[in-house]
Design a protein around this motif. Structure first.
Motif, PDB file in Angstrom:
ATOM      1  N   ILE A  42      39.145  37.309  39.146  1.00 59.32           N
ATOM      2  CA  ILE A  42      39.947  37.380  40.377  1.00 59.32           C
ATOM      3  C   ILE A  42      41.441  37.188  40.149  1.00 59.32           C
ATOM      4  O   ILE A  42      42.224  37.267  41.077  1.00 59.32           O
ATOM      5  CB  ILE A  42      39.444  36.355  41.424  1.00 59.32           C
ATOM      6  CG1 ILE A  42      39.506  34.920  40.878  1.00 59.32           C
ATOM      7  CG2 ILE A  42      38.041  36.698  41.880  1.00 59.32           C
ATOM      8  CD1 ILE A  42      39.218  33.851  41.917  1.00 59.32           C
ATOM      9  N   THR A  43      41.858  36.945  38.899  1.00 56.49           N
ATOM     10  CA  THR A  43      43.290  36.743  38.663  1.00 56.49           C
ATOM     11  C   THR A  43      44.056  38.038  38.881  1.00 56.49           C
ATOM     12  O   THR A  43      43.554  39.127  38.617  1.00 56.49           O
ATOM     13  CB  THR A  43      43.579  36.224  37.229  1.00 56.49           C
ATOM     14  OG1 THR A  43      43.077  37.176  36.291  1.00 56.49           O
ATOM     15  CG2 THR A  43      42.961  34.877  36.992  1.00 56.49           C
ATOM     16  N   LYS A  45      44.779  39.432  41.617  1.00 56.91           N
ATOM     17  CA  LYS A  45      44.056  40.207  42.646  1.00 56.91           C
ATOM     18  C   LYS A  45      43.042  41.154  41.998  1.00 56.91           C
ATOM     19  O   LYS A  45      42.878  42.302  42.409  1.00 56.91           O
ATOM     20  CB  LYS A  45      45.043  40.979  43.528  1.00 56.91           C
ATOM     21  CG  LYS A  45      45.933  40.064  44.352  1.00 56.91           C
ATOM     22  CD  LYS A  45      46.951  40.836  45.173  1.00 56.91           C
ATOM     23  CE  LYS A  45      47.857  39.890  45.957  1.00 56.91           C
ATOM     24  NZ  LYS A  45      48.970  40.584  46.607  1.00 56.91           N
ATOM     25  N   ARG A  47      43.239  42.331  38.995  1.00 52.01           N
ATOM     26  CA  ARG A  47      43.854  43.216  37.999  1.00 52.01           C
ATOM     27  C   ARG A  47      44.112  42.494  36.681  1.00 52.01           C
ATOM     28  O   ARG A  47      44.311  43.119  35.657  1.00 52.01           O
ATOM     29  CB  ARG A  47      45.170  43.795  38.539  1.00 52.01           C
ATOM     30  CG  ARG A  47      44.969  44.689  39.764  1.00 52.01           C
ATOM     31  CD  ARG A  47      46.313  45.093  40.355  1.00 52.01           C
ATOM     32  NE  ARG A  47      47.102  45.822  39.377  1.00 52.01           N
ATOM     33  CZ  ARG A  47      48.416  45.661  39.196  1.00 52.01           C
ATOM     34  NH1 ARG A  47      49.085  44.779  39.921  1.00 52.01           N
ATOM     35  NH2 ARG A  47      49.061  46.358  38.312  1.00 52.01           N
TER      36      ARG A  47
END
Length: 410
Positions: A42-43, A45, A47
């Motif tokens: 999830i870092t 968003k 990406r």
């Protein structure tokens, strides 16, 4: 060859396991989740902002807590070695605004897959769904770990890389702090960092969803400016967020626990007061026969106009050519210093990272080994280390993980 146990399969843990395996050790990696790198997914968003391609001085200037402690780690495995590592393992990278480095694919899953393949090639034994309950320590020497199922796993060295307590849904539940405390380590105060902020004024929620770009914020404690920067801000149903606010939160979070702070938003940072007055007069000339409420859409986004009109105190039905110099002055004050009262931070469920952690005074910065327990190492967010947004926190994870894994002698 030694048996190295790594607790936690996030960014720091995977790099620590890989470094130890490539250094000739037998490595067992224990991860309580169903997959490795759950927070990595999830870092950025989703990406995955891998690192930052700036020079070393910039890297250090973006580390908020204990930058000097990271000297050995960052030079042992710097940002360009991180980029080279992923390129060599099939993850093509690109550099975006602010020197942020991302996979070309924009998929964090590619980063995790590359790491998993590297771990498997290096012979690391990966144990998923396996929770470590406590460390086995005798006479200030680590001997192994006790698993939740009651199994004792013995080893010559243990690397704890369990993360902080931000995004607890990813498994960051503070296990490492408990391990450290039971060994006599001090854990500094833990507060949410890189986190949205709550505000007092009801009118903030009226602008929910509005994003402001190229603005400047100034945050004050009394008359003293405690944070000031340019960037992007987002109004939410509870307050403010966006890159600028997240960075500010890491620097003012502790202060917000004690008291409210005032924030002023400069909506037109490129114009000084005189230039802004000329701009308003030009607009007024163009809309000379219109009412004041219909004359400022060129100055502000639509969602902000009702709030601005209300705060200005100017009669919204008044014709533009009747607006006085004093009223224009009030408009300029609002545009250059839109007022917001900050009341606190959101909680750890919304924080990207944790500010605070295991005291670095008790860790050898050249090896990441505990000064209190022989053979025990710590890496990543579990330590009292954090940085601004832009790939710097992941760089801390890669560097400290690598240094810990590479420091275990054969």
């Amino acid at each position: 060859m030694k048996h190295v146990i790594v607790v936690g399969g996030g960014a720091a843990g995977m790099f620590a396991a890989l470094a130890a395996a490539e250094n000739g050790h037998s490595v067992s990696l224990f991860e309580k989740n169903e997959k490795l790198g759950k927070k990595l997914y999830i870092t950025g968003k989703g990406r995955c902002n891998l690192t930052n391609a700036s020079d070393m001085d910039t890297l250090f200037s973006n580390i908020i807590t204990n930058p000097k402690f990271l000297y050995s780690a960052l030079y042992a495995f710097d940002n360009f070695r991180v980029i080279d590592f992923f390129e060599a393992h099939g993850v093509k990278t690109k550099i975006e605004r602010g020197n942020r480095v991302f996979p070309v694919s924009d998929h964090s899953s590619d980063v995790i897959l590359a790491l998993r393949k590297a771990l498997e090639r290096a012979g690391v034994a990966i144990h998923l769904f396996t929770r470590v309950q406590k460390l086995i320590v005798e006479d200030h020497v680590v001997k192994g770990v006790l698993l939740e199922d009651g199994s004792n796993i013995f080893g010559d060295a243990v690397i704890v890389s369990t993360g902080g307590i931000s995004y607890p849904g990813t498994g960051s539940t503070g296990d490492g702090y408990m391990f450290a405390r039971t060994c006599g380590h001090n854990v500094t105060e833990l507060i949410p960092a890189l986190v949205p902020l709550t505000t007092k004024e009801p009118y903030i929620t009226e602008m929910q969803g509005l994003s402001l770009k190229n603005i400047k914020i100034s945050i004050r404690k009394g008359k003293k400016v405690v944070f000031e920067d340019f960037g992007e801000l987002l109004f939410t149903h509870f307050g403010v967020s966006g890159p600028l606010v997240l960075t500010a939160s890491s620097l003012i979070g502790k202060e917000l626990k004690k008291q409210e702070l005032t924030m002023q938003i400069d909506l037109k940072p490129a114009l000084n007061v005189e230039q802004l007055d000329k701009r308003i007069l030009r607009d007024f000339k163009e809309y000379s026969n219109k009412q004041f409420k219909n004359s400022i859409h060129g100055l502000l986004p639509a969602k902000m106009i009702p709030v601005f009109l209300s705060l200005s105190g100017i009669d919204i039905e008044k014709k533009v050519n009747e607006v006085t110099k004093e009223e224009r002055k009030k408009m300029i004050e609002l545009l250059k210093a839109f007022p917001v009262t900050l009341t606190g931070t959101r909680d750890f469920h919304e924080a990207i990272i944790t500010n605070g952690g295991i005291s670095v005074k008790e860790i050898n910065p050249s090896t990441m080994e505990s000064k209190l327990v022989s053979g025990l190492y710590f890496a990543g967010e579990v330590l009292d280390l954090d940085a601004k947004t832009g790939g710097f926190n992941l760089q801390i994870a890669w560097s400290t993980g690598y240094l810990a894994g590479n420091s275990i002698e054969k």
